[in-house]
Write a protein that holds these residues in place. Structure first.
Motif, PDB file in Angstrom:
ATOM      1  N   GLU A 212       0.816  -1.135  -0.027  1.00 33.34           N
ATOM      2  CA  GLU A 212       0.056   0.196  -0.002  1.00 33.34           C
ATOM      3  C   GLU A 212       0.904   1.426   0.020  1.00 33.34           C
ATOM      4  O   GLU A 212       0.610   2.171  -0.707  1.00 33.34           O
ATOM      5  CB  GLU A 212      -0.890   0.150   1.233  1.00 33.34           C
ATOM      6  N   LEU A 213       1.978   1.266   0.651  1.00 37.67           N
ATOM      7  CA  LEU A 213       2.786   2.267   0.711  1.00 37.67           C
ATOM      8  C   LEU A 213       3.519   2.602  -0.347  1.00 37.67           C
ATOM      9  O   LEU A 213       3.923   3.819  -0.914  1.00 37.67           O
ATOM     10  CB  LEU A 213       3.620   2.315   2.060  1.00 37.67           C
ATOM     11  N   ILE A 214       4.101   1.415  -1.136  1.00 38.82           N
ATOM     12  CA  ILE A 214       4.798   1.590  -2.284  1.00 38.82           C
ATOM     13  C   ILE A 214       4.168   2.613  -3.401  1.00 38.82           C
ATOM     14  O   ILE A 214       4.851   3.363  -3.948  1.00 38.82           O
ATOM     15  CB  ILE A 214       5.310   0.315  -2.704  1.00 38.82           C
ATOM     16  N   LYS A 215       2.908   2.334  -3.366  1.00 35.28           N
ATOM     17  CA  LYS A 215       2.041   3.259  -4.573  1.00 35.28           C
ATOM     18  C   LYS A 215       2.103   4.461  -3.931  1.00 35.28           C
ATOM     19  O   LYS A 215       2.561   5.378  -5.148  1.00 35.28           O
ATOM     20  CB  LYS A 215       0.557   2.657  -4.470  1.00 35.28           C
ATOM     21  N   TYR A 216       1.671   4.912  -2.972  1.00 33.92           N
ATOM     22  CA  TYR A 216       1.976   6.471  -2.503  1.00 33.92           C
ATOM     23  C   TYR A 216       3.178   7.010  -2.664  1.00 33.92           C
ATOM     24  O   TYR A 216       3.489   7.979  -2.805  1.00 33.92           O
ATOM     25  CB  TYR A 216       1.462   6.489  -1.133  1.00 33.92           C
TER      26      TYR A 216
END
Length: 442
Positions: A212-216
């Protein structure tokens, strides 16, 4: 996994917006049976009749081909689609929530509650929507509480689709990122992306939170690069340097790279504005300072607002009563997406200053009518738009605008002001022809 007679996994995609429609069509192109679900019957009817709700190059043909092959289906019947699926992709919107800037996850959570009773056999529920850290765990809890007997896992599989190049990005991606809860879920995801293994696409498996954090983190970094080169463009103007040469000199450094070093009026679209803001809000929740991203969010808003000031300055501050032609409305070429487009801020401010706005965009004018002042007029072509204009402003770098010559501007316009916010023309040629030409960072 359900053992189907054809031996293939079956996919349900909830949501037929940009991400859902492109993903569903591309998975069907891989050979899987895909059912795209939406609660908007009118939208489903349009798609089934071959009319796409968005403009994306190649999408209409891709959908038609796979519908004809009986691999791609569209329905409002969520229960049947979910019950038959091995993987259910949640691909609904996560817009910025009014009032506090957080991502609005109400649509994601509503889908989780709606699909839970229909899960039949082991199913992987995949969040394809862009969601903040912790959303996957919350989706798991919602499904488990709604249907305690469900045999399922939750996975995170963020999309990295560029509008205008989404199909190639899905079929030949730089990487696929997947956050999972179990090896069982990984087995399903590996099967879904097997065609990409064959072309040696890197597929990164992580925990849910990391995915989830990779995308942001990815989108925020690109937004930082855009804002950085825009600030360098302003400095170039002040010191007499050329921002394109600066960008080229920077981009040849492999540690930096040449992508997203193109100066302009600021970023827009469906991802960068809301994702950078959502990342800032997530960091605030955990008391982590990511001031770089916070400053980029503020700077980009200010930059878009400042672009109308450049137009006013080019007209020596006299805007009231002037006819200004705006070429390009979408936030980038090859899309009809108007979300957070710089054109909206520019046009609204110029209208408020008393200008008469004419505009043309090859794809975005229907969407623009819902977002721009009623006084704005829409033209059938670039030529009709610049005719009798006191000034022309280039906001979106559609290829057809690049073909316009200085002679065409001189012959068609009433005035002589050309404000090129995308640097698509040779400044010397335009000035030599008699135009008052201004651009970004040159």
């Amino acid at each position: 996994m359900i053992l189907h007679g054809d031996g293939l996994l079956r996919i349900a995609v909830i949501g037929t917006g940009y991400v859902g429609l492109v993903s569903g069509a591309c998975f069907s192109e891989f050979g899987f049976s895909v059912t795209c679900v939406d609660n908007d019957q009118a939208k489903i009817d349009l798609i089934q009749n071959g009319t796409m709700p968005i403009y994306e190059p190649g999408l209409e043909d891709l959908v038609a081909r796979n519908v004809a092959a009986s691999r791609l289906h569209f329905t409002t019947d969520l229960g049947t689609a979910v019950a038959d699926a091995d993987a259910v992709f949640i691909a609904v919107g996560t817009p910025t929530r009014r009032g506090d800037g957080h991502a609005d996850l109400s649509f994601v959570y509503a889908v989780a509650r709606e699909i839970a009773p229909h899960l039949d056999g082991y199913t992987v529920v995949v969040t394809k929507s862009t969601v903040p850290v912790g959303t996957g765990r919350e989706v798991y809890d919602i499904v488990a509480q709604t249907n305690p007997q469900a045999d399922f896992d939750v996975a995170s599989n963020p999309e990295f689709l560029r509008e205008g190049a989404a199909i190639s990005d899905f079929m030949r991606p730089d990487r696929v990122v997947v956050g999972t809860m179990s090896e069982r879920a990984r087995t399903v995801i590996r099967a879904l992306y097997r065609p990409l293994y064959l072309i040696e696409t890197p597929i990164i498996f992580t925990e849910l939170e990391t995915s989830e954090l990779i995308k942001y983190a990815s989108n925020a970094f690109l937004a930082v690069k855009i804002s950085y080169i825009n600030q360098m463009a302003d400095l170039c103007e002040a010191v007499g340097a050329n921002v394109h040469d600066v960008a080229k000199g920077m981009g040849l450094d492999k540690r930096i790279g040449n992508k997203f070093l193109h100066p302009g009026p600021g970023y827009g679209g469906s991802c960068f504005p809301k994702d950078t803001l959502a990342l800032v809000k997530t960091a605030e929740q955990y008391n982590i300072d990511i001031g770089i991203v916070d400053e980029v969010v503020s700077y980009n808003d200010k930059r878009k607002n400042a672009m109308a000031g450049r137009v006013k300055a080019a007209l020596d501050g006299v805007v009231a009563g002037k006819v200004i032609a705006v070429l390009g409305l979408a936030f980038k070429p090859e899309t009809d997406d108007m979300r957070d487009s710089p054109s909206v801020d520019i046009i609204r401010e110029l209208v408020d200053a008393g200008a008469q706005i004419k505009t043309y965009d090859p794809k975005a004018m229907d969407e623009a009518r819902h977002m721009l002042p009623d006084s704005v007029s829409y033209c059938a072509s670039a030529g009709a738009c610049i005719n009798d204009a006191d000034a022309v402003v280039i906001v979106t770098e559609w290829n057809e605008f690049r073909a316009l010559t200085a002679a065409q501007f001189i012959a068609a316009m009433r005035g002589h002001v050309l404000v090129d916010l995308r640097n698509i023309y040779d400044g010397a040629q335009m000035r030599d022809a008699g135009l008052s030409y201004s651009s970004i960072g040159r």
